[in-house]
Design a protein around this motif. Structure first.
Motif, PDB file in Angstrom:
ATOM      1  N   GLY A   1       0.053   8.422  19.060  1.00  0.00           N
ATOM      2  CA  GLY A   1       1.150   7.957  17.969  1.00  0.00           C
ATOM      3  C   GLY A   1       1.058   7.204  16.879  1.00  0.00           C
ATOM      4  N   LEU A   2       1.311   7.821  15.648  1.00  0.00           N
ATOM      5  CA  LEU A   2       1.131   7.079  14.738  1.00  0.00           C
ATOM      6  C   LEU A   2       2.439   6.389  14.096  1.00  0.00           C
ATOM      7  CD1 LEU A   2      -1.260   6.873  12.685  1.00  0.00           C
ATOM      8  CD2 LEU A   2      -0.445   8.935  11.472  1.00  0.00           C
ATOM      9  N   VAL A   3       2.500   5.347  13.729  1.00  0.00           N
ATOM     10  CA  VAL A   3       3.739   4.508  13.533  1.00  0.00           C
ATOM     11  C   VAL A   3       3.527   3.700  12.170  1.00  0.00           C
ATOM     12  CG1 VAL A   3       4.362   4.508  15.616  1.00  0.00           C
ATOM     13  CG2 VAL A   3       3.083   2.577  14.868  1.00  0.00           C
ATOM     14  N   GLY A   4       4.582   3.218  11.588  1.00  0.00           N
ATOM     15  CA  GLY A   4       4.713   2.370  10.342  1.00  0.00           C
ATOM     16  C   GLY A   4       5.775   2.632   9.602  1.00  0.00           C
ATOM     17  N   GLU A   5       6.042   1.908   8.394  1.00  0.00           N
ATOM     18  CA  GLU A   5       7.139   1.856   7.741  1.00  0.00           C
ATOM     19  C   GLU A   5       7.177   3.129   6.959  1.00  0.00           C
ATOM     20  OE1 GLU A   5       8.259  -2.094   5.799  1.00  0.00           O
ATOM     21  OE2 GLU A   5       6.083  -2.292   6.137  1.00  0.00           O
ATOM     22  N   SER A   6       8.277   3.457   6.397  1.00  0.00           N
ATOM     23  CA  SER A   6       8.526   4.749   5.477  1.00  0.00           C
ATOM     24  C   SER A   6       7.732   4.669   4.271  1.00  0.00           C
ATOM     25  CB  SER A   6       9.870   4.961   5.256  1.00  0.00           C
ATOM     26  OG  SER A   6      10.740   5.134   5.982  1.00  0.00           O
ATOM     27  N   GLY A   7       7.012   5.643   3.935  1.00  0.00           N
ATOM     28  CA  GLY A   7       5.856   5.635   2.760  1.00  0.00           C
ATOM     29  C   GLY A   7       4.474   5.010   3.037  1.00  0.00           C
ATOM     30  N   CYS A   8       4.176   4.823   4.321  1.00  0.00           N
ATOM     31  CA  CYS A   8       2.900   4.381   4.593  1.00  0.00           C
ATOM     32  C   CYS A   8       1.703   5.176   4.585  1.00  0.00           C
ATOM     33  CB  CYS A   8       2.973   3.522   5.838  1.00  0.00           C
ATOM     34  SG  CYS A   8       3.293   4.348   7.458  1.00  0.00           S
ATOM     35  N   GLY A   9       2.255   6.611   4.579  1.00  0.00           N
ATOM     36  CA  GLY A   9       1.162   7.539   4.723  1.00  0.00           C
ATOM     37  C   GLY A   9       0.997   8.336   6.140  1.00  0.00           C
TER      38      GLY A   9
ATOM     39  N   GLY B   1      -1.631   4.587  16.658  1.00  0.00           N
ATOM     40  CA  GLY B   1      -2.245   3.832  15.398  1.00  0.00           C
ATOM     41  C   GLY B   1      -0.965   3.359  14.683  1.00  0.00           C
ATOM     42  N   VAL B   2      -1.306   2.067  13.981  1.00  0.00           N
ATOM     43  CA  VAL B   2      -0.349   1.373  13.110  1.00  0.00           C
ATOM     44  C   VAL B   2      -0.680   1.509  11.777  1.00  0.00           C
ATOM     45  CG1 VAL B   2       0.956  -0.693  12.811  1.00  0.00           C
ATOM     46  CG2 VAL B   2       0.413  -0.158  15.213  1.00  0.00           C
ATOM     47  N   MET B   3      -0.039   2.195  10.938  1.00  0.00           N
ATOM     48  CA  MET B   3      -0.287   2.210   9.524  1.00  0.00           C
ATOM     49  C   MET B   3       0.569   1.228   8.498  1.00  0.00           C
ATOM     50  SD  MET B   3      -1.138   6.206   8.610  1.00  0.00           S
ATOM     51  CE  MET B   3      -1.600   5.721   7.171  1.00  0.00           C
ATOM     52  N   TYR B   4      -0.215   0.933   7.582  1.00  0.00           N
ATOM     53  CA  TYR B   4       0.348   0.275   6.593  1.00  0.00           C
ATOM     54  C   TYR B   4      -0.268   0.528   5.217  1.00  0.00           C
ATOM     55  CZ  TYR B   4       2.480  -3.742   3.884  1.00  0.00           C
ATOM     56  OH  TYR B   4       3.214  -4.639   2.942  1.00  0.00           O
ATOM     57  N   LEU B   5       0.578   0.825   4.359  1.00  0.00           N
ATOM     58  CA  LEU B   5       0.484   1.077   2.987  1.00  0.00           C
ATOM     59  C   LEU B   5      -0.807   1.983   2.784  1.00  0.00           C
ATOM     60  CD1 LEU B   5       1.848   0.425   0.192  1.00  0.00           C
ATOM     61  CD2 LEU B   5       0.278  -1.208   0.028  1.00  0.00           C
ATOM     62  N   GLY B   6      -1.016   3.087   3.709  1.00  0.00           N
ATOM     63  CA  GLY B   6      -2.128   3.939   3.561  1.00  0.00           C
ATOM     64  C   GLY B   6      -3.393   3.549   4.456  1.00  0.00           C
TER      65      GLY B   6
END
Length: 324
Positions: free
Chosen positions: A28-36, A210-215
């Motif tokens: 799973g790949l998660v994060g806010e909209s626009g994080c990449g 995996g948690v993404m933030y701003l790329g």
């Protein structure tokens, strides 16, 4: 993956992330909209040529493939798109939508066999084969997404990138689609990259997250551990926003509210990109970018709170930030 937007400015959509996906699992790949998240999926799909770095599939760098090899690679890797209304050609019947990839790759030995395969796949995703004569506009959102899943299966792929496949659907239909994906994975031995922002649904379907933030990648671990013991302050804030179906627990639970706006990927903060919104930010966060390190076995986090002596000094912060 960086994009030139003119006037000497660059959008760093994905900026130095690294992870692996095991065969047969759902990552799973998660994060806010626009994080990449979606950009990452499109790079894996070979739809974008990365600015730097490499993507390896079974040990082979996919961006070094010649045209013939890339054509074969794209048969093994398929994508389920986010918008079930925009991802199907409105001028084609469902049957033609299903036949098109099979004809391009010259599979199954002829039209009759392809027609039979298309009908089998429609039934595999819970649609009657008579639906093949209809056009996409005649179906509901959930049915269209099932058609998109069936189309992705026409080439018998090994790996499927599901780019927010349930975000445009009603909650009851979301559960049906997720259960369908889990059933198909078990029957066909598929590997999934499941991109989403609904953390509760990601927990239900993913083996690791995996948690993404701003790329950037903030944290990676198995699903159960991430929800039980999140380490990164951003992950803790995300999980604190998930409602718990128990009014007594929900009423006593502390919600972590992030202050400030999401920074622009054109001009991200120095050091840790999350520091401008992080309640535990320290001086080192502005000066040095944290590396994704293994804080515990199988649990990776990019945060200075877990860097040796720095982490010991901030240990009290880690405790108070936990969302329970």
């Amino acid at each position: 993956m960086h994009f030139d937007v003119g006037k000497g400015k660059t959008v760093k959509a994905v900026d130095g992330i690294s992870f692996h996906i095991k065969e047969g699992e759902t990552f799973g790949l998660v994060g806010e909209s626009g994080c990449g998240k979606s950009t990452t999926g499109r790079v894996l799909m070979h739809l974008y040529e990365p600015t730097e770095g490499e993507v390896t599939y079974r040990g082979i760098n996919i961006h070094n493939l010649n045209d013939r090899e890339a054509f074969q690679y794209k048969r093994k890797i398929q994508m389920i798109f986010q918008d079930p209304y925009a991802s199907l050609n409105p001028r084609l019947t469902v049957r033609d939508i299903m036949l098109e990839p099979m004809e391009i790759h010259d599979l199954y030995g002829g039209r009759r066999a392809r027609l039979e395969k298309a009908d089998e796949l429609l039934e595999a995703v819970g649609l009657h084969r008579s639906f093949a004569n209809r056009y996409p506009h005649e179906f509901s959102g959930g049915q269209r997404q099932r058609i998109g899943i069936a189309r992705a299966l026409t080439l018998e792929p090994e790996f499927i990138i599901a780019d927010e496949p349930i975000s445009a659907l009603d909650v009851s239909v979301q559960a049906q689609v997720v259960n369908l994906l889990k059933t198909l994975q078990k029957e066909k031995g598929l590997t999934f990259l499941f991109i989403a922002h609904d953390l509760s649904m990601v927990k239900h379907i993913s083996d690791r997250i995996g948690v993404m933030y701003l790329g950037h990648m903030a944290e990676i671990t198995d699903s159960a551990r991430l929800y039980k013991e999140p380490l990164h302050p951003y992950t803790q804030a995300l999980l604190s926003a998930i409602p718990i179906p128990d009014p007594d627990i929900e009423d006593k639970r502390k919600r972590i509210i992030l202050k400030g706006e999401l920074p622009s990927p054109i001009d991200p903060p120095s050091g840790c990109v999350f520091r401008t919104r992080c309640p535990a930010a320290m001086d080192i966060c502005a000066a040095q970018k944290p590396e994704l390190k293994e804080a515990d076995k199988g649990h990776f986090v990019a945060c200075h709170l877990y860097d040796g002596d720095v982490g010991k000094e901030a240990d009290g912060m880690k405790v108070t930030l936990q969302a329970r």
